[in-house]
Design a protein around this motif. Structure first.
Motif, PDB file in Angstrom:
ATOM      1  N   GLU B 136      72.186 -25.108  27.053  1.00  0.00           N
ATOM      2  CA  GLU B 136      71.874 -24.606  25.705  1.00  0.00           C
ATOM      3  C   GLU B 136      71.963 -25.670  24.605  1.00  0.00           C
ATOM      4  O   GLU B 136      71.022 -25.814  23.819  1.00  0.00           O
ATOM      5  N   PRO B 137      73.083 -26.429  24.518  1.00  0.00           N
ATOM      6  CA  PRO B 137      73.135 -27.453  23.460  1.00  0.00           C
ATOM      7  C   PRO B 137      72.063 -28.520  23.610  1.00  0.00           C
ATOM      8  O   PRO B 137      71.558 -29.054  22.610  1.00  0.00           O
ATOM      9  N   ILE B 138      71.694 -28.818  24.851  1.00  0.00           N
ATOM     10  CA  ILE B 138      70.661 -29.844  25.080  1.00  0.00           C
ATOM     11  C   ILE B 138      69.322 -29.334  24.566  1.00  0.00           C
ATOM     12  O   ILE B 138      68.579 -30.056  23.889  1.00  0.00           O
ATOM     13  N   ILE B 139      69.005 -28.070  24.866  1.00  0.00           N
ATOM     14  CA  ILE B 139      67.741 -27.496  24.389  1.00  0.00           C
ATOM     15  C   ILE B 139      67.755 -27.400  22.868  1.00  0.00           C
ATOM     16  O   ILE B 139      66.763 -27.715  22.202  1.00  0.00           O
ATOM     17  N   HIS B 140      68.888 -27.011  22.321  1.00  0.00           N
ATOM     18  CA  HIS B 140      69.025 -26.935  20.865  1.00  0.00           C
ATOM     19  C   HIS B 140      68.722 -28.304  20.228  1.00  0.00           C
ATOM     20  O   HIS B 140      67.944 -28.416  19.278  1.00  0.00           O
TER      21      HIS B 140
END
Lengths: 316, 173
Positions: B136-140
């Protein structure tokens, strides 16, 4: 932009970024012919450590030096470990990444970037995005691969390996040499004199999973992106992939010309280190930092899956 | 971050935007069933490893609804199922390394297959992570840097009948 606080290289040419730089300047190469290193495989030329290395230990040693130079607290919550590797520790990627982060007492989930040969540049782009998004303050980017019978047999099945030292961008280039290395860079939000990572871009050719686009489309788009906001004349060095396979070098030449960078000096380091796979993007970035000392350079890579990547670095 | 469409494929079920799709097969044969139903004219599918087939077919169903600019996927086991298949071609006394299998011994090949099929010349990235939530943080952070929407999510295959894809079409706002 993010700031380089420290870096390190461990390769068959030596321990430490400076020692590796001096070895290359002195014209030393890690490449040797191996005739019976692995059962069944044909003779191949590669840059391999004299003593077999433990993957996790090698990553820890190279990161340790970079972290010490950076002077950061690796146990802190605002530090993330990013590992760039293709085959990790005998095909396992996430377990060694966790072992490395744990060794340094870091509690955050590590990230493994698995984007084929571009991984080392993509890992630095990931570091930049995570830091600029405010999720972390520092990123320890480690690139490492160890050569195995698995990898050598596979590249030989592709007829991609040369049994002679590779000759990037030469008319008589005959294929690539594999290599082993572990390189690390600590990237940070903390302003620091020296190299900064200003821009990064990743594009797919959408053409073929194992061969590059003939017109270098993905790589051209990466170069176009990282050239935004700078004059071409200000680019002092282009760190090419230069695998010395027929198709890679021809594709890179086309992408470089399309981007209008054909007059920029290039650095192709694989005759010294071989193709160190997951380590290549990190190791070759550090080497370009030392070769140029100040100015602006672009480091570019391409790989299986049709993926291409480029980053722009500056040092005033 | 906004999700406009999502699909989940397991060895026994396919759920598109929360609605179950009727299927008769399970495991690897389920992926072939979906290929025949939704594609049918792309024989390269049969050359792909299971991880690529899984990502390819999940993308096929989602991208019929909406095209994307980039493909950002992750999993825990990289390309382990196909790595094991390749290893079988280099056993002692039976050494015939297969280039057709070796090319799939990288997990990012599935992102390449999706890019080729849908002519996506934007970013393709693959991450190997401990847990699904680590993506999730990477996609964000990626969405702050690439045009949206993107195809993002988990694409995991640990054996021929053990897989799980959870892909989404994700917008920056």
């Amino acid at each position: 932009m993010i700031y380089c606080l420290g870096h390190n290289i461990i390769s068959p040419l030596g321990e430490g970024s400076e020692q590796n730089y001096q070895a290359v300047v002195a014209g030393r190469s890690g490449l040797k012919l191996y005739t019976d290193r692995f059962a069944d495989v044909e003779p191949f030329c590669a840059s391999i450590f004299a003593e077999p290395q433990d993957f996790v230990d090698l990553c820890v040693r190279t990161a340790q030096t970079a972290i010490a130079e950076a002077g950061i607290d690796a146990t802190a919550k605002d530090v993330v470990f990013i590992l760039s590797t293709t085959k990790g520790d005998n095909l396992d990627l996430i377990t060694p990444a966790k072992a490395i982060a744990k060794h340094f007492g870091n509690m955050n989930s590590p990230i493994v970037v698995s984007n084929a040969c571009t991984s080392g540049v993509c890992a630095q782009i990931t570091a930049k995005r995570l830091i600029e998004s405010g999720l972390y303050r520092h990123a320890v980017v480690i690139g490492c691969d160890i050569q195995t019978r698995f990898i050598v047999s596979g590249f030989q099945s592709f007829k991609a390996l040369s049994d002679e030292p590779c000759k990037p961008f030469s008319e008589d280039r005959r294929g690539l040499n594999l290599g082993e290395a572990a390189a690390a860079i600590v990237w940070s939000a903390e302003p620091h004199d020296g190299w900064v990572l200003e821009a990064g871009s990743i594009h797919n050719d959408a053409n073929h999973i194992s061969g590059p686009s003939r017109i270098g489309e993905g790589l051209y788009r990466c170069l176009r992106d990282v050239l935004q906001g700078v004059e071409r004349e200000d680019i002092k060095l282009l760190g090419v992939h230069g695998t010395a396979t027929l198709y890679n070098d021809a594709m890179e030449k086309i992408a470089i010309e399309r981007a209008g960078l054909q007059d920029v000096p290039i650095s192709a380091l694989k005759p010294y280190f071989g193709h160190t796979m997951g380590a290549a993007g990190v190791l070759e970035t550090i080497m370009c930092m030392q070769l140029l000392q100040h100015g602006i350079f672009i480091k570019m890579l391409s790989g299986f899956g049709g993926v291409n990547a480029a980053i722009r670095l500056r040092c005033e | 971050m906004r999700v406009s469409h999502d699909i989940e494929i397991t060895p026994k079920s396919v759920v598109l935007d929360g609605k179950q799709i009727e299927v008769s097969e399970t495991g690897e044969r389920l992926l072939v069933e979906l290929y025949r139903r939704y594609v049918g004219d792309y024989p390269k599918f049969y050359k792909m490893d299971t991880l690529s087939r899984l990502g390819f077919i999940a993308a096929e169903i989602l991208l019929k609804i909406e095209p994307v600019e980039a493909v950002i996927l992750g999993n825990h086991n990289a390309s382990i199922k196909n790595d094991r298949d390749y290893l079988k071609t280099i056993t002692d006394g039976n050494y015939y390394p297969s280039p057709a299998l070796f090319v799939y011994t990288l997990p990012n090949i599935v992102t390449g297959e999706i890019a080729i099929r849908h002519h996506i010349q934007g970013e393709t990235s693959f991450y190997v992570l401990d847990k699904q939530e680590d993506l999730e943080p990477i996609i964000h952070a990626t969405l702050n840097n690439v045009p949206s929407p993107i195809l993002g999510g988990w694409c995991e295959c640990s054996d021929k009948d053990e897989f799980n894809a959870k892909l989404q079409i994700i917008w920056n706002n």
